[in-house]
Design an enzyme around this catalytic site. Structure first.
Site, mmCIF file in Angstrom:
data_model
loop_
_atom_site.group_PDB
_atom_site.id
_atom_site.type_symbol
_atom_site.label_atom_id
_atom_site.label_comp_id
_atom_site.label_asym_id
_atom_site.label_seq_id
_atom_site.Cartn_x
_atom_site.Cartn_y
_atom_site.Cartn_z
ATOM 1 N N ILE A 132 0.854 -1.193 0.000
ATOM 2 C CA ILE A 132 0.000 0.000 0.000
ATOM 3 C C ILE A 132 0.886 1.239 0.000
ATOM 4 C CG2 ILE A 132 -1.816 1.228 1.270
ATOM 5 C CD1 ILE A 132 -2.557 -1.481 2.516
ATOM 6 N N GLU A 181 2.422 -3.979 5.217
ATOM 7 C CA GLU A 181 1.407 -3.648 4.233
ATOM 8 C C GLU A 181 1.641 -4.338 2.901
ATOM 9 O OE1 GLU A 181 4.444 -0.248 4.017
ATOM 10 O OE2 GLU A 181 3.673 -1.700 5.466
#
Length: 553
Positions: A426, A469
């Protein structure tokens, strides 16, 4: 004195005949000759004696021994006076009547004791003595009939004594035989009673034998059932495969309990599918027809029950799912969880009346153990699944990804299969955490994971959280172009996902790198590393991009 009345009645018949003859003689004498007063006097006495007999007999006075003595004494005295009359016919008739009275007295009284014997002698001799004395005093005594009567009396008494002695001997013999007969009868009755007691004991022994055989049969059955349950318990503790469990259950029930067919169906909530198992001694495979009956809904109504269903008198054709075989007894045991019935255990026997309370308890015990095994299997599956999944996003974790990736690249290398892999993270996720907090950051991770898993599952791919992430998607048997198209859909879905925080829309994007074997990466083992390099190139070139690995990268 029933005996007195009995004989008296018979002697009255004889007296009636003699009296009738005397009366006839009197009538004839009166017509043909002139009757003197002695004939009339003698006839009157005979009639008086006869009337006395009749009256006393009718009134039952002769039952009293004293009345009997007195009556006969009076009759004998009166008769003895007639015996000594001048009229020969009357005298002879009186002699006959006197003899009959003597016979009557001796017959009725007998010589049962010395006292009775003396009374009898006095009773038959005394009247003649009294009459003789009286006649002697009055001047007329006829010795001929008197001596004749004494001779007759002596003969009667002598004959009776001889007869009585013989009778007594015979009676003694009869009494001895009677005693022997009674003894034999008692012995026989004792033997009969003993025989009945022996028969009773025999019946009790037969009954006890039957009860012992039944108890032994129940014990053997109980032992077999306990053995099966112990085997299942030990199996449950070591094996968590439903199909193997069903195999063991049906084999055990068929072998140890003696049923002809055993069927088992269990719903697997993890696979959203039914498991089936049918075993039979009929030598046919009924599994396919059982599955067809299940799918056609012929067993649906039994999934609504929560208690065992028993039928010990099965009518042919009553159950559609048993139409291919003869069934006399059937039991259907529901396998329950807290909410509903998720399985059925069905046992059949060709004979009737084969399912009893003990059988029900056994089958329910098996059903409970199956339920425990299924719960253990589901719990194990959940635990195993939890070990594979990331605790936050619920996609596969890094350890499982590494394991499955190793298996897939080895398969691809050995079998020359296509294998592609994408790695993405992300963009600016640290800033999201710092700005909106870690709780919101965790929500973002979950959304990204859900979107990725939806597309991965749709295309037969595997997604997992690689760390922080970062996420990895493995594409078995997918080319580079196919993997790229899937990742484009994931990118677009993430970009278009509206995520709000305090009524403020937050835009999220990802950077991705894709590599593929054997088109780009010559060694499938290096796919993850090359995809990671491609992802960093996406980040270096402005983020929010998909970079495809190439040989120049």
């Amino acid at each position: 004195m029933e005996r007195t009345l009995k004989y008296e009645k018979k002697f009255i018949y004889i007296y009636t005949i003699i009296t009738s003859m005397i009366i006839i003689y009197f009538l004839v004498s009166k017509i043909l000759y002139k009757c003197d007063r002695y004939i009339i006097y003698g006839l009157t006495m005979v009639i008086v004696i006869y009337i006395i007999n009749i009256i006393f007999h009718r009134l039952d006075y002769l039952k009293n021994i004293r009345v009997f003595y007195f009556t006969k004494l009076v009759q004998l005295i009166i008769t003895s006076f007639v015996v000594l009359e001048r009229n020969r016919f009357l005298s002879n008739s009186a002699c006959i009547m006197y003899i009959m009275l003597c016979v009557e007295v001796i017959t009725i009284l007998g010589f049962k004791s010395k006292l009775i014997r003396y009374h009898t002698y006095v009773l038959v001799i005394l009247p003649l003595a009294i009459t003789s004395i009286y006649r002697g005093i009055t001047g007329y005594l006829n010795f001929v009939p008197l001596l004749f009567m004494l001779q007759i009396i002596i003969v009667i008494i002598g004959v009776y004594i001889i007869f009585y002695g013989s009778t007594e001997d015979l009676k003694n013999q009869v009494n001895i035989q009677k005693k022997l007969w009674l003894r034999a009868k008692n012995k026989n009755e004792e033997l009969v009673v003993s025989g009945q007691q022996i028969q009773l004991v025999h019946d009790q022994l037969v009954k006890q034998k039957m009860e012992l055989e039944e108890a032994n049969e129940r014990l053997n059955r109980f032992t077999a059932e306990m053995y099966i349950q112990n085997e299942l318990l030990s199996y449950i503790s070591s094996v968590l495969d439903i199909d193997e469990l069903m195999e063991l259950v049906t084999d055990s029930i068929l072998g140890a309990i003696g049923v002809d067919t055993c069927s088992l169906v269990i719903y697997d909530v993890n696979l959203n599918a039914y498991h089936y198992k049918v075993k039979s001694t009929h030598g046919k495979d009924y599994l396919k027809s059982f599955i067809d009956n299940m799918k056609s809904g012929k067993l649906d109504k039994y999934f609504s029950i929560r208690d065992p269903y028993i039928d010990n008198e099965v009518i042919k054709g009553k159950y559609d799912f048993t139409s291919e075989r003869d069934v006399g007894s059937i039991v259907i045991i529901p396998i329950l969880n807290d909410k509903n019935t998720y399985g059925l255990l069905i046992a059949e026997h060709t004979s009737t009346q084969m399912i009893n309370e003990n059988s029900i308890q056994f089958f329910q015990g098996i059903a409970n153990q199956i339920n425990i095994a299924i719960n253990n299997a589901n719990l194990y599956t959940k635990m195993e699944e939890m070990a594979k999944r990331d605790g936050l996003t619920c996609v596969y974790n890094r350890n499982y990804l590494q394991k499955i990736f190793h298996e897939l690249y080895e398969d691809a290398r050995i079998n020359q299969k296509v294998l592609s892999l994408a790695l993405f993270d992300i963009d600016k996720f640290k800033k999201v955490n710092d700005t909106y907090g870690h709780i919101f950051g965790d929500q973002v991770l979950k959304i990204i994971a859900d979107i990725s898993e939806k597309y991965a599952n749709r295309n037969g791919s595997i997604v997992g959280r690689y760390g922080g992430e970062e996420f990895v998607i493995i594409f078995p048997n997918k080319t580079l172009d196919e993997a790229y198209k899937i990742m484009e859909e994931i990118h677009n879905s993430i970009i278009n996902q509206k995520i709000s925080h305090d009524d403020k829309l937050i835009n999220i994007n990802i950077s991705t790198g894709i590599s593929s074997y054997p088109k780009i990466c010559k060694n499938p083992k290096d796919l993850l590393k090359r995809a990671d390099n491609a992802m960093y190139i996406s980040k270096a070139n402005g983020r929010g991009r998909i970079t495809i690995d190439n040989i120049n990268l």
